[in-house]
Scaffold this motif. Structure first.
Motif, PDB file in Angstrom:
ATOM      1  N   LEU A 196      31.059-109.847   8.493  1.00 17.92           N
ATOM      2  CA  LEU A 196      30.121-110.519   7.596  1.00 17.92           C
ATOM      3  C   LEU A 196      29.248-111.504   8.370  1.00 17.92           C
ATOM      4  N   ASP A 197      29.856-112.257   9.285  1.00 21.09           N
ATOM      5  CA  ASP A 197      29.085-113.180  10.126  1.00 21.09           C
ATOM      6  C   ASP A 197      28.003-112.437  10.908  1.00 21.09           C
ATOM      7  N   ARG A 219      30.291-118.613   3.603  1.00 17.67           N
ATOM      8  CA  ARG A 219      29.209-118.038   4.399  1.00 17.67           C
ATOM      9  C   ARG A 219      27.983-117.687   3.568  1.00 17.67           C
ATOM     10  N   ILE A 220      28.211-117.149   2.361  1.00 24.28           N
ATOM     11  CA  ILE A 220      27.121-116.773   1.455  1.00 24.28           C
ATOM     12  C   ILE A 220      27.485-117.287   0.067  1.00 24.28           C
ATOM     13  N   LEU A 266      25.718-105.597   0.730  1.00 23.11           N
ATOM     14  CA  LEU A 266      26.272-105.612   2.075  1.00 23.11           C
ATOM     15  C   LEU A 266      27.561-104.803   2.048  1.00 23.11           C
ATOM     16  N   LEU A 288      28.344-107.359  -2.712  1.00 20.68           N
ATOM     17  CA  LEU A 288      29.160-107.244  -1.499  1.00 20.68           C
ATOM     18  C   LEU A 288      30.253-106.214  -1.737  1.00 20.68           C
ATOM     19  N   SER A 306      16.595-113.660   7.587  1.00 18.20           N
ATOM     20  CA  SER A 306      15.821-114.131   6.441  1.00 18.20           C
ATOM     21  C   SER A 306      15.899-113.188   5.242  1.00 18.20           C
ATOM     22  N   ASP A 341      26.607-109.476  10.283  1.00 13.50           N
ATOM     23  CA  ASP A 341      25.556-108.966   9.402  1.00 13.50           C
ATOM     24  C   ASP A 341      24.596-110.075   8.992  1.00 13.50           C
ATOM     25  N   ARG A 342      25.139-111.253   8.740  1.00 12.75           N
ATOM     26  CA  ARG A 342      24.275-112.380   8.373  1.00 12.75           C
ATOM     27  C   ARG A 342      23.309-112.708   9.506  1.00 12.75           C
ATOM     28  N   LEU A 350      18.406-112.239   3.819  1.00 11.18           N
ATOM     29  CA  LEU A 350      19.500-112.693   2.956  1.00 11.18           C
ATOM     30  C   LEU A 350      19.257-114.095   2.393  1.00 11.18           C
ATOM     31  N   ALA A 351      18.184-114.745   2.804  1.00 11.12           N
ATOM     32  CA  ALA A 351      17.953-116.140   2.422  1.00 11.12           C
ATOM     33  C   ALA A 351      17.797-116.283   0.909  1.00 11.12           C
TER      34      ALA A 351
END
Length: 387
Positions: free
Chosen positions: A48-49, A92-93, A266, A10, A57, A51-52, A59-60
């Motif tokens: 960030l939200d 978030r991640i 990211l 990140l 998937s 982009d998620r 980023l899963a």
């Protein structure tokens, strides 16, 4: 060939600095009044939200292995704001257990006790933009700190318990001598940082120095500086692992290694760039955010935050890959090329053969590695992989 999703990092861009340096071509903006620091952190989390949601998937099950706050001058942001962002990002991640978290720091923007706050916030690596320990050279570079302030800042961070510290140093500065370049390196290693980035000052387009070039050492003198400083760093126990990066054993920069190994990251913040592999689709994407802080803030995580988004064309992947991987002194395993690009190694066999014939690339078929000659002419080596 199928793509394999690489490690995920990140990058967080903090765009403000006290004063724009004349050599700097980064997306940085000198202070004009008090920036909206808190609102910017909230916008980063909204970015960030979004982009998620967009990447879904892809980023899963991929934890963040490193975080890098770059700028601009991230150390203009108070520790509580850095903590607010890191806490929000972790919610978030997931972060890897040994996640490296770096904060770029200008020695002229830190106060006594502030490093305790950064450490408590979750920062475990500090990167100081020192550039030189010569006060005259610092003034010519437009830096806002002195050599003594730089030393004091490094010692303050060490006293606070931050044990992983990088110092950025430049060489081939205006009217710099070989002795002057060596003196900077000697003074740096006396502080015992774990990592030193040592790179040549270059005149980048659209900078003050490009418009009004200062008197710089010639190419032969700059090369002599690089070789002499490499030796001085090696003698002090710093191992060169990339063209401009030297580390004590076990202290390489994990975030930058991920870049050089064509990993994913990211990019959030004004002007930030990111790269993401979507293994299910067989594509490598690049996304960049709108550059100006005001426009980025106004977008507030909406579509306007995106400056551009595109898949990397297959014809461009060899160049994109080699642009990073061949900077590493030890190179990369040959089988990493198909894993990271989705292309068979045979796709670049002719160019590999040409590089080996010219003495630019090592002949070991199991690794992609530049020779010392290839390192000296690295731009030519990389250009040979253009489609």
């Amino acid at each position: 060939m199928s793509l394999i999703a690489p490690p995920l990092a990140l990058y967080v861009h903090m765009p403000w600095c006290v004063k724009k340096c004349p050599y700097c071509d980064f997306n940085s903006h000198g202070l004009r009044g008090e920036p909206p620091y808190a609102a910017y952190v909230d916008t980063l989390l909204a970015d960030l939200d979004a982009d998620r949601m967009d990447f879904g998937s892809a980023l899963a099950n991929r934890p963040i292995v490193s975080v890098f706050f770059g700028g601009g001058t991230p150390s203009l942001f108070a520790p509580d704001l850095i903590a607010r962002f890191l806490d929000g990002a972790r919610a978030r991640i997931p972060f890897a257990e040994q996640c490296e978290v770096t904060l770029e720091t200008n020695p002229g923007t830190v106060e006594h006790g502030r490093f305790d706050g950064y450490l408590a916030a979750g920062i475990n690596r500090i990167s100081f933009g020192i550039q030189s320990f010569d006060d005259d050279k610092l003034k010519r570079l437009g830096r806002i700190h002195s050599a003594s302030e730089a030393e004091a800042a490094v010692k303050s961070a060490q006293d606070a318990g931050i044990g992983n510290i990088n110092l950025d140093l430049m060489y081939a500065l205006p009217e710099q001598s070989l002795d002057g370049a060596l003196a900077d390196v000697t003074r740096a290693v006396t502080l015992q940082p774990t990592h030193i980035s040592h790179y040549q000052l270059t005149l980048e387009p659209n900078t003050v120095f490009a418009a009004h070039p200062p008197p710089l050492p010639d190419d032969d003198t700059a090369w002599a500086m690089q070789e002499a400083c490499e030796t001085r760093l090696s003698d002090a126990g710093y191992v060169q692992y990339e063209i401009s990066a030297y580390a004590q054993p076990g202290r390489r920069c994990e975030h930058n290694l991920n870049y050089w190994q064509f990993g994913d990251y990211l990019g959030i913040g004004a002007g930030a760039h990111g790269k993401l592999t979507d293994a299910s689709r067989g594509d490598v994407f690049r996304r960049w955010k709108t550059r100006h802080p005001n426009a980025y803030l106004e977008a507030a995580g909406g579509p306007g935050r995106i400056g551009g988004h595109a898949a990397v064309a297959h014809a461009e992947l060899p160049f994109e890959y080699m642009l990073n991987a061949l900077r590493l002194i030890g190179g990369v395993p040959a089988d990493a090329f198909p894993a990271r690009t989705g292309l068979p190694l045979q796709h670049i066999n002719d160019r590999l053969a040409q590089g080996r014939q010219r003495g630019w690339l090592d002949t070991d078929p199991q690794r992609l590695t530049t020779t010392p000659l290839g390192q000296r002419f690295l731009n030519d080596v990389i250009a040979s992989f253009l489609g």
